[in-house]
Design an enzyme around this catalytic site. Structure first.
Site, PDB file in Angstrom:
ATOM      1  N   ARG A  58      43.366  44.336  52.660  1.00 59.50           N
ATOM      2  CA  ARG A  58      41.903  43.749  52.677  1.00 59.50           C
ATOM      3  C   ARG A  58      40.905  44.711  53.493  1.00 59.50           C
ATOM      4  O   ARG A  58      41.555  44.376  54.772  1.00 59.50           O
ATOM      5  CB  ARG A  58      42.011  42.240  52.818  1.00 59.50           C
ATOM      6  CG  ARG A  58      40.806  41.485  52.969  1.00 59.50           C
ATOM      7  CD  ARG A  58      40.911  39.952  53.340  1.00 59.50           C
ATOM      8  NE  ARG A  58      41.881  39.417  52.257  1.00 59.50           N
ATOM      9  CZ  ARG A  58      42.471  38.398  52.385  1.00 59.50           C
ATOM     10  NH1 ARG A  58      42.296  37.609  53.693  1.00 59.50           N
ATOM     11  NH2 ARG A  58      43.304  37.938  51.648  1.00 59.50           N
TER      12      ARG A  58
ATOM     13  N   HIS B 197      46.224  40.792  56.203  1.00 53.53           N
ATOM     14  CA  HIS B 197      46.027  41.691  54.803  1.00 53.53           C
ATOM     15  C   HIS B 197      45.322  43.149  55.460  1.00 53.53           C
ATOM     16  O   HIS B 197      45.771  44.009  54.600  1.00 53.53           O
ATOM     17  CB  HIS B 197      45.217  40.995  54.074  1.00 53.53           C
ATOM     18  CG  HIS B 197      45.582  39.947  53.209  1.00 53.53           C
ATOM     19  ND1 HIS B 197      46.052  40.160  51.852  1.00 53.53           N
ATOM     20  CD2 HIS B 197      45.715  38.700  53.497  1.00 53.53           C
ATOM     21  CE1 HIS B 197      46.838  39.077  51.409  1.00 53.53           C
ATOM     22  NE2 HIS B 197      46.498  38.069  52.186  1.00 53.53           N
TER      23      HIS B 197
ATOM     24  N   ASP C 272      49.030  38.642  48.159  1.00 50.83           N
ATOM     25  CA  ASP C 272      48.770  37.292  47.659  1.00 50.83           C
ATOM     26  C   ASP C 272      49.268  37.249  46.206  1.00 50.83           C
ATOM     27  O   ASP C 272      48.481  38.242  45.538  1.00 50.83           O
ATOM     28  CB  ASP C 272      47.397  36.770  47.919  1.00 50.83           C
ATOM     29  CG  ASP C 272      46.904  36.476  49.429  1.00 50.83           C
ATOM     30  OD1 ASP C 272      47.871  36.170  50.218  1.00 50.83           O
ATOM     31  OD2 ASP C 272      45.701  36.515  49.549  1.00 50.83           O
TER      32      ASP C 272
ATOM     33  N   GLU D  86      50.550  28.903  52.994  1.00 49.26           N
ATOM     34  CA  GLU D  86      49.826  29.300  51.525  1.00 49.26           C
ATOM     35  C   GLU D  86      51.039  29.845  50.596  1.00 49.26           C
ATOM     36  O   GLU D  86      51.637  30.729  51.219  1.00 49.26           O
ATOM     37  CB  GLU D  86      49.068  30.440  51.896  1.00 49.26           C
ATOM     38  CG  GLU D  86      47.801  30.175  52.586  1.00 49.26           C
ATOM     39  CD  GLU D  86      46.764  31.162  53.063  1.00 49.26           C
ATOM     40  OE1 GLU D  86      45.726  30.890  53.293  1.00 49.26           O
ATOM     41  OE2 GLU D  86      47.351  32.325  52.791  1.00 49.26           O
TER      42      GLU D  86
ATOM     43  N   HIS E 266      51.152  33.588  49.847  1.00 49.14           N
ATOM     44  CA  HIS E 266      50.989  34.703  50.754  1.00 49.14           C
ATOM     45  C   HIS E 266      52.234  35.225  51.478  1.00 49.14           C
ATOM     46  O   HIS E 266      52.949  34.698  51.931  1.00 49.14           O
ATOM     47  CB  HIS E 266      50.425  34.058  51.781  1.00 49.14           C
ATOM     48  CG  HIS E 266      49.753  34.827  53.237  1.00 49.14           C
ATOM     49  ND1 HIS E 266      48.503  35.208  53.457  1.00 49.14           N
ATOM     50  CD2 HIS E 266      50.470  35.560  54.135  1.00 49.14           C
ATOM     51  CE1 HIS E 266      48.458  35.937  54.460  1.00 49.14           C
ATOM     52  NE2 HIS E 266      49.685  35.951  54.898  1.00 49.14           N
TER      53      HIS E 266
END
Length: 232
Positions: free
Chosen positions: A98, A142, A149, A211, A214
């Site tokens: 990301r 990320h 994810d 999460e 993740h």
């Protein structure tokens, strides 16, 4: 100015524990590879390249719906996918590397309390003002290139018609039901989460407890560096 501030933050690295911002301008320079180069058939639904996400629009830095990872993480993920095929299962990827500018976009969105368009789907039980912190941070793992994810799919005997397993929430659901060990999840949902966790842990990925989707490769290839090259 938040984008610039978030990126400059990384140049102060090490003194305050914040990762350094890499000077890489391209994926090749950063050592990022497209997962499809190692696992050509892996399923992808890259949420931040479109509008089906908590921001409600394409996110800064995502110019194409692709999954990039540092090579050791990509190789490990390809092994997970290969191993799952023997069980007529597979992976469905929502996000990988990301860009730092995307994280800055998230922070700007979280600060705009007037924008509540995605509340019903992504944070129905929370006030938007509570999202900064545990859910949205100014620096994301990320951006270090080794976090993914994803979910798991079950396919038919011909490895076709693959459907995501019921994990209890959609991707990027902000709330305790998304916690991997949430007591709110059903026994079946817990079993599915455990299938995913076991498959990922076999290749060195560690789950983030808040999460279920993740995972981060451990040890990380570049734990002190974040990147801001666009996904394209």
């Amino acid at each position: 100015m938040l984008v610039l501030s978030a990126l400059l933050l990384g140049t102060q690295a090490k003194a305050d524990g914040t990762p350094a911002l890499s000077s890489a301008k391209t994926a090749d320079q950063a050592g990022l590879v497209d997962i499809r180069s190692l696992a050509p058939d892996i399923a992808e639904d890259i949420k931040y390249a479109g509008s089906d996400n908590f921001v409600g629009r394409p996110v800064d830095g995502y110019l194409a719906p692709k999954c990039f990872l540092l090579k050791p993480a990509a190789e490990a993920l390809a092994r997970v996918e290969r191993d799952l095929h023997a069980q007529h299962r597979g992976l469905l990827i929502f996000d990988c590397y990301r860009p730092a500018r995307a994280v800055a976009h998230f922070v700007r969105w979280a600060g705009d309390l007037a924008d509540q368009r995605t509340k019903p789907k992504h944070y129905p039980t929370l006030d938007k003002s509570a999202l900064l912190g545990d859910y949205i941070a100014p620096v994301s793992g990320h951006s270090r290139g080794a976090t993914i994810d994803l979910t798991m799919t079950q396919c038919d005997a011909h490895d076709a018609h693959c459907k995501p397993l019921d994990m209890g929430t959609s991707f990027d659901y902000f709330g305790t039901l998304a916690n991997t060990e949430s007591p709110q999840a059903t026994p079946t949902q817990h079993a599915h989460r455990e299938l995913l966790r076991a498959a990922m842990e076999r290749e060195g990925f560690r789950n983030y407890a808040m999460e279920w989707w993740h995972y981060t490769l451990t040890p990380e290839p570049t734990p002190d560096t974040i990147y801001d090259v666009p996904v394209q």
